[in-house]
Enzyme design. Structure first.
Site, mmCIF file in Angstrom:
data_model
loop_
_atom_site.group_PDB
_atom_site.id
_atom_site.type_symbol
_atom_site.label_atom_id
_atom_site.label_comp_id
_atom_site.label_asym_id
_atom_site.label_seq_id
_atom_site.Cartn_x
_atom_site.Cartn_y
_atom_site.Cartn_z
ATOM 1 N N SER A 127 -53.462 -92.387 -23.346
ATOM 2 C CA SER A 127 -54.501 -92.960 -24.207
ATOM 3 C C SER A 127 -55.027 -94.270 -23.654
ATOM 4 O O SER A 127 -54.299 -95.042 -23.040
ATOM 5 C CB SER A 127 -53.951 -93.206 -25.617
ATOM 6 O OG SER A 127 -54.959 -93.830 -26.397
ATOM 7 N N LYS A 162 -49.309 -87.589 -28.833
ATOM 8 C CA LYS A 162 -50.698 -87.963 -28.491
ATOM 9 C C LYS A 162 -51.682 -87.370 -29.510
ATOM 10 O O LYS A 162 -52.669 -88.002 -29.888
ATOM 11 C CB LYS A 162 -51.039 -87.494 -27.070
ATOM 12 C CG LYS A 162 -52.503 -87.762 -26.665
ATOM 13 C CD LYS A 162 -52.855 -89.241 -26.733
ATOM 14 C CE LYS A 162 -54.165 -89.640 -26.097
ATOM 15 N NZ LYS A 162 -55.376 -89.063 -26.563
ATOM 16 N N HIS A 167 -51.501 -89.476 -32.494
ATOM 17 C CA HIS A 167 -52.201 -90.726 -32.145
ATOM 18 C C HIS A 167 -53.697 -90.543 -32.403
ATOM 19 O O HIS A 167 -54.356 -91.370 -33.027
ATOM 20 C CB HIS A 167 -51.950 -91.079 -30.677
ATOM 21 C CG HIS A 167 -52.890 -92.112 -30.120
ATOM 22 N ND1 HIS A 167 -54.187 -91.801 -29.753
ATOM 23 C CD2 HIS A 167 -52.749 -93.436 -29.901
ATOM 24 C CE1 HIS A 167 -54.803 -92.893 -29.328
ATOM 25 N NE2 HIS A 167 -53.944 -93.902 -29.403
ATOM 26 N N ASN A 168 -54.231 -89.439 -31.919
ATOM 27 C CA ASN A 168 -55.668 -89.194 -32.076
ATOM 28 C C ASN A 168 -56.042 -88.974 -33.538
ATOM 29 O O ASN A 168 -57.118 -89.379 -33.971
ATOM 30 C CB ASN A 168 -56.101 -87.986 -31.230
ATOM 31 C CG ASN A 168 -56.236 -88.365 -29.766
ATOM 32 O OD1 ASN A 168 -55.652 -89.335 -29.315
ATOM 33 N ND2 ASN A 168 -56.986 -87.588 -29.014
ATOM 34 N N GLU A 205 -56.307 -92.209 -34.941
ATOM 35 C CA GLU A 205 -57.554 -92.767 -34.374
ATOM 36 C C GLU A 205 -58.762 -92.294 -35.200
ATOM 37 O O GLU A 205 -59.630 -93.094 -35.572
ATOM 38 C CB GLU A 205 -57.659 -92.298 -32.922
ATOM 39 C CG GLU A 205 -58.955 -92.590 -32.200
ATOM 40 C CD GLU A 205 -58.975 -91.917 -30.804
ATOM 41 O OE1 GLU A 205 -58.054 -92.185 -30.004
ATOM 42 O OE2 GLU A 205 -59.887 -91.122 -30.540
ATOM 43 N N TYR A 206 -58.792 -90.998 -35.512
ATOM 44 C CA TYR A 206 -59.896 -90.450 -36.312
ATOM 45 C C TYR A 206 -59.972 -91.173 -37.666
ATOM 46 O O TYR A 206 -61.047 -91.530 -38.136
ATOM 47 C CB TYR A 206 -59.668 -88.964 -36.587
ATOM 48 C CG TYR A 206 -60.204 -87.980 -35.560
ATOM 49 C CD1 TYR A 206 -59.901 -88.097 -34.222
ATOM 50 C CD2 TYR A 206 -60.987 -86.899 -35.967
ATOM 51 C CE1 TYR A 206 -60.365 -87.163 -33.298
ATOM 52 C CE2 TYR A 206 -61.460 -85.969 -35.060
ATOM 53 C CZ TYR A 206 -61.142 -86.106 -33.720
ATOM 54 O OH TYR A 206 -61.602 -85.180 -32.816
ATOM 55 N N HIS A 214 -43.024 -66.474 -60.569
ATOM 56 C CA HIS A 214 -42.490 -67.122 -59.367
ATOM 57 C C HIS A 214 -41.257 -67.966 -59.645
ATOM 58 O O HIS A 214 -40.562 -68.378 -58.720
ATOM 59 C CB HIS A 214 -43.578 -67.997 -58.718
ATOM 60 C CG HIS A 214 -44.708 -67.196 -58.164
ATOM 61 N ND1 HIS A 214 -44.586 -66.416 -57.042
ATOM 62 C CD2 HIS A 214 -45.986 -67.021 -58.599
ATOM 63 C CE1 HIS A 214 -45.749 -65.817 -56.791
ATOM 64 N NE2 HIS A 214 -46.601 -66.165 -57.735
HETATM 65 C C1 6PG Z 1 -57.597 -91.874 -26.208
HETATM 66 C C2 6PG Z 1 -58.651 -91.073 -26.920
HETATM 67 C C3 6PG Z 1 -59.214 -90.015 -26.021
HETATM 68 C C4 6PG Z 1 -60.451 -89.324 -26.593
HETATM 69 C C5 6PG Z 1 -60.096 -88.156 -27.468
HETATM 70 C C6 6PG Z 1 -60.781 -88.039 -28.774
HETATM 71 O O1 6PG Z 1 -56.512 -91.964 -26.756
HETATM 72 O O2 6PG Z 1 -57.879 -92.391 -25.146
HETATM 73 O O3 6PG Z 1 -58.113 -90.462 -28.064
HETATM 74 O O4 6PG Z 1 -58.191 -89.139 -25.716
HETATM 75 O O5 6PG Z 1 -61.308 -90.224 -27.178
HETATM 76 O O6 6PG Z 1 -60.378 -87.067 -26.663
HETATM 77 O O7 6PG Z 1 -61.915 -87.282 -28.604
HETATM 78 P P1 6PG Z 1 -62.811 -86.644 -29.733
HETATM 79 O O8 6PG Z 1 -63.235 -87.756 -30.651
HETATM 80 O O9 6PG Z 1 -63.944 -86.114 -28.939
HETATM 81 O O10 6PG Z 1 -62.051 -85.576 -30.417
#
Ligand code: 6PG
Length: 466
Positions: A130, A184, A187-188, A191-192, A449
């Site tokens: 990342s 990971k 993690h994403n 991030e979202y 149930h």
């Molecule tokens: C990171 C990011 C990187 C990328 C993802 C998310 O940790 O460096 O998460 O891996 O931005 O692919 O991508 P999307 O927003 O396109 O799903």
């Protein structure tokens, strides 16, 4: 130089940056790509770093350029490209060699590939990286999963190229088979959620209070100096204060509100549900990206149901406190999914260590992560990060603020799905007596149930109908 110990396949943005990082740290590296014509230009652009690089123009040249045991890092799009390269290279490698997939792979695929390659005596390591291009070039956060013995030969390289937080490298082996890619993925997911929450605050200020991007950016920059300090807050402040050179308008105002996604956020939600969890803030963020694609329908909706303009009933401190509380909730949900997966797959992932290696280099690096790793190293009430004493104050204050923010947003007709989902989860987690006794009664009524009683052990049925 005739041979290296480590090779890298894929010279796109991330692959090129990681290759330069490895070469810069003094490790000989062989590089290639599926488009061999790109190899020469890469070596030329690498300048003095080319002294540590061997360019290979074919799979056989690549394999010959590596001393055994070979470690081969793949930085190619997840999915079919990984399968295609594995298919080409596996027959050329020797038992004990390792293929390292450094892309954003689905951990189920990683587990499958690891099993298949194990039959040939080869290791397959799923490695989450990342930090985007900048991180790959100068220090990413690296989450390694796979057979532990396959980490030993690459460990010095991985630790050298990783980001450092107060001297500690933000890289580690986190567990067998798919553990690294799963970490990971989560993690994403976080991030979202964090990106969506920040965007919702931007939306409240833009649509609820008619504040201009520059001013919102300046506010975010102030917040970034406090408890919300993080990479995502920092870049959001910068984005909002950037002007489009072509139109002189705030850059953010001419970007279409239609977000893409490659799958990792969605996978987090799917895996959470499969594990009996609900990462609702992450789900809201994934859903919001989905809805964002429906621009035409949204425009129709706006004409049919125009927003009501009410005065904001929260202040800036409320917004800041609410964002911090929601961020804690997103992390808490992410770590809960990780904990469940680690138990399910018997990975033994050390949550404190995960928080530590996320403290620098990665996209979700934030001031909170240091407190999170401390929290995991102490006694957590019920094992829940959400209940960590360190977060009690921020949550108590932030949740009250969040109620005001959400109530106002709802009364203004402004969508705040990630905030709403976060608060609903928080309220569920602080309600000792929930309402699913009613769900159980309904299930028993129409489907026999059964249910548990509060006053007696065993399975029971209600005295419904006949
Ligand atoms: C990171 C990011 C990187 C990328 C993802 C998310 O940790 O460096 O998460 O891996 O931005 O692919 O991508 P999307 O927003 O396109 O799903």
């Amino acid at each position: 130089m005739t041979q290296a110990n480590i090779g890298l396949i894929g010279l796109g943005t991330m692959g090129s940056a990681l290759a330069q990082n490895i070469a810069e740290k003094g490790f000989p590296l062989a590089v290639t790509t599926l488009h061999p014509e790109r190899v020469d230009s890469f070596l030329k652009d690498a300048g003095p770093l080319a002294d540590n690089l061997i360019g290979a123009k074919s799979p056989q040249e690549m394999v010959d350029a590596l001393a055994t045991p070979r470690s081969l890092i793949l930085l190619v799009p997840a999915g079919k490209a990984v399968d295609a390269i594995v298919e080409i290279y596996a027959p050329l490698l020797s038992p004990g060699d390792t293929i390292i997939d450094a892309g954003n792979a689905n951990f189920h695929n990683t587990r499958k590939r690891a099993d298949e390659l194990a039959e040939m005596g080869l290791h397959f390591v799923g490695m989450g990286v990342s930090g985007g291009e900048e991180g790959a070039r100068h220090g990413p956060s690296i989450m390694v999963g796979g057979a532990k013995e396959s980490y030993a030969p690459i460990r010095p390289v991985i630790e050298a190229i990783a980001a450092k937080f107060e001297g500690d490298h933000c890289a580690d082996w986190l567990g067998p088979d798919g553990a690294g890619h799963f970490v990971k993925t989560v993690h994403n997911g976080i991030e979202y959620a964090d990106m969506q929450l920040i965007s919702e605050v931007y939306g409240l200020l833009r649509d609820g209070e008619d504040i201009k991007p520059q001013e919102i950016g300046a506010l975010f920059a102030t917040w970034n100096a406090g408890g919300l300090s993080s990479y995502l807050m920092e870049i959001s402040a910068e984005i909002l204060q950037t002007t489009d050179p072509e139109t002189n308008m705030p850059m953010v105002d001419i970007i279409k509100d239609k977000a893409g996604q490659k799958g990792t956020g969605r996978w987090t939600v799917i895996e959470a549900l499969s594990l009996g969890q609900s990462a609702s803030a992450i789900e809201a963020a994934v859903g919001a990206r989905g809805w964002s694609a429906d621009r035409e329908a949204r425009a129709t909706g706006e004409t049919l149901f125009p927003a009501t303009a009410l005065q904001a009933e929260y202040d800036r401190d409320d917004l800041e406190a609410a964002l911090l509380a929601a961020r804690i909730i997103a992390y808490a949900q992410g770590f809960q999914v990780l904990t469940a997966a680690s138990e399910e797959y018997d990975w033994g992932v050390d949550m404190a260590r995960v928080a530590e290696i996320w403290r620098a280099g990665c996209i979700i690096r934030s001031a909170l992560l240091d407190d999170i790793s401390d929290a995991f190293r102490s006694d957590l009430p019920d094992g829940r990060l959400l209940f960590a004493p360190a977060f009690h104050g921020a949550l108590s204050k932030g949740i009250e603020a969040m109620r005001r923010v959400i109530a106002t947003a709802v009364s203004q007709g402004l969508p705040v799905p990630a905030f709403s989902a976060s608060l609903a989860w928080f309220d569920s987690m602080r309600q000792a007596r929930g309402t699913t006794n009613m769900v159980q009664a309904q299930r028993d009524f129409f489907g026999a149930h059964g249910f548990e009683r509060l006053d007696q052990p065993g399975a029971h049925h209600g005295p419904w109908g006949s």
